[in-house]
Design a protein around this motif. Structure first.
Motif, PDB file in Angstrom:
ATOM      1  N   LYS A   1       0.822  -1.196   0.000  1.00 30.47           N
ATOM      2  CA  LYS A   1       0.000   0.000   0.000  1.00 30.47           C
ATOM      3  C   LYS A   1       0.860   1.251   0.000  1.00 30.47           C
ATOM      4  O   LYS A   1       0.475   2.281  -0.543  1.00 30.47           O
ATOM      5  CB  LYS A   1      -0.920   0.017   1.231  1.00 30.47           C
TER       6      LYS A   1
ATOM      7  N   LYS B   1      -9.951   3.265   3.276  1.00 31.23           N
ATOM      8  CA  LYS B   1     -10.333   4.426   2.480  1.00 31.23           C
ATOM      9  C   LYS B   1      -9.729   5.700   3.068  1.00 31.23           C
ATOM     10  O   LYS B   1      -9.259   6.575   2.335  1.00 31.23           O
ATOM     11  CB  LYS B   1     -11.860   4.546   2.417  1.00 31.23           C
TER      12      LYS B   1
ATOM     13  N   GLY C   1       2.082   3.734  -3.182  1.00 33.44           N
ATOM     14  CA  GLY C   1       1.040   3.814  -4.199  1.00 33.44           C
ATOM     15  C   GLY C   1       1.551   3.770  -5.628  1.00 33.44           C
ATOM     16  O   GLY C   1       2.085   2.777  -6.071  1.00 33.44           O
ATOM     17  N   HIS C   2       1.384   4.860  -6.346  1.00 32.76           N
ATOM     18  CA  HIS C   2       1.739   4.924  -7.752  1.00 32.76           C
ATOM     19  C   HIS C   2       3.161   5.445  -7.914  1.00 32.76           C
ATOM     20  O   HIS C   2       3.704   6.149  -7.073  1.00 32.76           O
ATOM     21  CB  HIS C   2       0.760   5.827  -8.493  1.00 32.76           C
TER      22      HIS C   2
ATOM     23  N   ASP D   1      -5.972   5.669   2.325  1.00 31.94           N
ATOM     24  CA  ASP D   1      -5.741   5.976   0.911  1.00 31.94           C
ATOM     25  C   ASP D   1      -5.869   7.472   0.652  1.00 31.94           C
ATOM     26  O   ASP D   1      -5.079   8.054  -0.106  1.00 31.94           O
ATOM     27  CB  ASP D   1      -6.741   5.218   0.027  1.00 31.94           C
ATOM     28  N   LEU D   2      -6.867   8.099   1.269  1.00 32.29           N
ATOM     29  CA  LEU D   2      -7.088   9.529   1.054  1.00 32.29           C
ATOM     30  C   LEU D   2      -5.936  10.338   1.643  1.00 32.29           C
ATOM     31  O   LEU D   2      -5.480  11.320   1.042  1.00 32.29           O
ATOM     32  CB  LEU D   2      -8.419   9.947   1.690  1.00 32.29           C
TER      33      LEU D   2
ATOM     34  N   GLU E   1      -2.847   9.254   1.971  1.00 30.40           N
ATOM     35  CA  GLU E   1      -1.666   8.992   1.156  1.00 30.40           C
ATOM     36  C   GLU E   1      -1.735   9.687  -0.198  1.00 30.40           C
ATOM     37  O   GLU E   1      -0.695   9.866  -0.857  1.00 30.40           O
ATOM     38  CB  GLU E   1      -1.490   7.484   0.965  1.00 30.40           C
ATOM     39  N   ASP E   2      -2.930  10.109  -0.617  1.00 23.72           N
ATOM     40  CA  ASP E   2      -3.069  10.844  -1.868  1.00 23.72           C
ATOM     41  C   ASP E   2      -2.467  12.245  -1.778  1.00 23.72           C
ATOM     42  O   ASP E   2      -2.196  12.866  -2.818  1.00 23.72           O
ATOM     43  CB  ASP E   2      -4.546  10.954  -2.262  1.00 23.72           C
ATOM     44  N   ASP E   3      -2.268  12.730  -0.558  1.00 23.88           N
ATOM     45  CA  ASP E   3      -1.689  14.063  -0.356  1.00 23.88           C
ATOM     46  C   ASP E   3      -0.187  14.000  -0.624  1.00 23.88           C
ATOM     47  O   ASP E   3       0.525  13.191  -0.028  1.00 23.88           O
ATOM     48  CB  ASP E   3      -1.959  14.528   1.078  1.00 23.88           C
ATOM     49  N   ASP E   4       0.313  14.861  -1.496  1.00 21.88           N
ATOM     50  CA  ASP E   4       1.734  14.844  -1.850  1.00 21.88           C
ATOM     51  C   ASP E   4       2.651  15.143  -0.667  1.00 21.88           C
ATOM     52  O   ASP E   4       3.834  14.772  -0.684  1.00 21.88           O
ATOM     53  CB  ASP E   4       2.011  15.866  -2.965  1.00 21.88           C
TER      54      ASP E   4
ATOM     55  N   ARG F   1       3.890   9.249  -7.587  1.00 22.11           N
ATOM     56  CA  ARG F   1       3.800   9.683  -6.201  1.00 22.11           C
ATOM     57  C   ARG F   1       5.036   9.233  -5.419  1.00 22.11           C
ATOM     58  O   ARG F   1       5.550   9.938  -4.570  1.00 22.11           O
ATOM     59  CB  ARG F   1       2.527   9.132  -5.561  1.00 22.11           C
TER      60      ARG F   1
END
Length: 243
Positions: free
Chosen positions: A14, A220, A17-18, A223-224, A226-229, A21
């Motif tokens: 996890k 969830k 992520g991408h 994930d949200l 971790e979406d923060d740079d 990122r």
């Protein structure tokens, strides 16, 4: 294999992520290391370790060199390492590591996620008792080296007696006191071990059981975050799902 391995095994896919990122986050780590210890990896062990981790994550060398060069620029942002701690849904403890050039923005973003999931963001240090802060080194296993004897010797350098061996990859992972990062790294390098990665992590010492429905909600939220740079890593004390 101990608690640290089982937790990291369940969460490592996890983390990061991408790819884009991943490179952004490593770039910030490089900038912080360069500002603290200079741009020469030979004289900056922390930078040297991050570069090794970047290679492990398949970050192109051009990206690494560009991040080092940018960190030396006068107009480069000054990143600060911050931690945010609190409770998410179902009483799960959540620890967030961040690197940011705007703490007001970052704390607002993190708080918004906690609020979205009816969580409660606490004060810095409020949950540190629930997580063990560790440095982690992964290196190639050497033929003829007795691991138990090696660990006994490394204990004097701040390494835990718990370690993991990946026989398929021929790699060993050890855990230690973050304050001993430099000493551990120097020992491994001086004794000819090929270090494949070095990082800091937080391992929960009180895992909580959750239902599948609860797990999905917490995932969830993670994930949200971790979406923060600005967010580098997110840790919880949620018990890993059984395979």
């Amino acid at each position: 294999m101990g608690r640290a391995f089982e937790y990291r095994k369940a969460t490592k896919l996890k983390r990061w992520g991408h790819m884009a990122r991943t490179f952004t986050k490593i770039g910030k780590q490089i900038a912080i290391a360069v500002k603290a210890g200079g741009p020469d990896p030979e004289n900056n062990p922390h930078l040297r370790a991050i570069i090794q981790t970047a290679k492990r994550e398949n970050m192109p060398n051009d990206n690494v060199q560009r991040a080092i060069k940018n960190a030396m620029g006068k107009d480069q942002s000054e990143y600060k390492e911050m931690t945010y701690e609190g409770y998410g849904p179902h009483g799960i403890a959540i620890f967030v590591d961040a690197a940011t050039d705007n703490t007001t923005r970052t704390v607002a973003n993190v708080r918004a996620v906690f609020n979205k999931f009816s969580g409660n963001l606490g004060t810095m240090g409020s949950l540190s008792f629930l997580f063990d802060h560790k440095c982690v080194f992964t290196f190639k296993k050497k033929d003829g080296v007795d691991m138990d004897e090696l660990i006994l010797e490394l204990i004097d350098f701040g390494v835990d007696d718990d370690y993991d061996v990946d026989e398929e990859e021929g790699e060993v992972t050890i855990y230690g006191d973050p304050k001993s990062f430099g000493d551990i790294q120097k020992y491994l390098e001086d004794n000819g071990f090929e270090v494949k990665g070095a990082e800091f992590t937080r391992i929960p010492n009180d895992l909580k059981d959750v239902t599948q429905e609860q797990r999905e909600t917490i995932d969830k939220m993670v994930d949200l975050l971790e979406d923060d740079d600005d967010v580098q890593n997110v840790y919880t004390n949620m018990k890993p799902a059984e395979e």
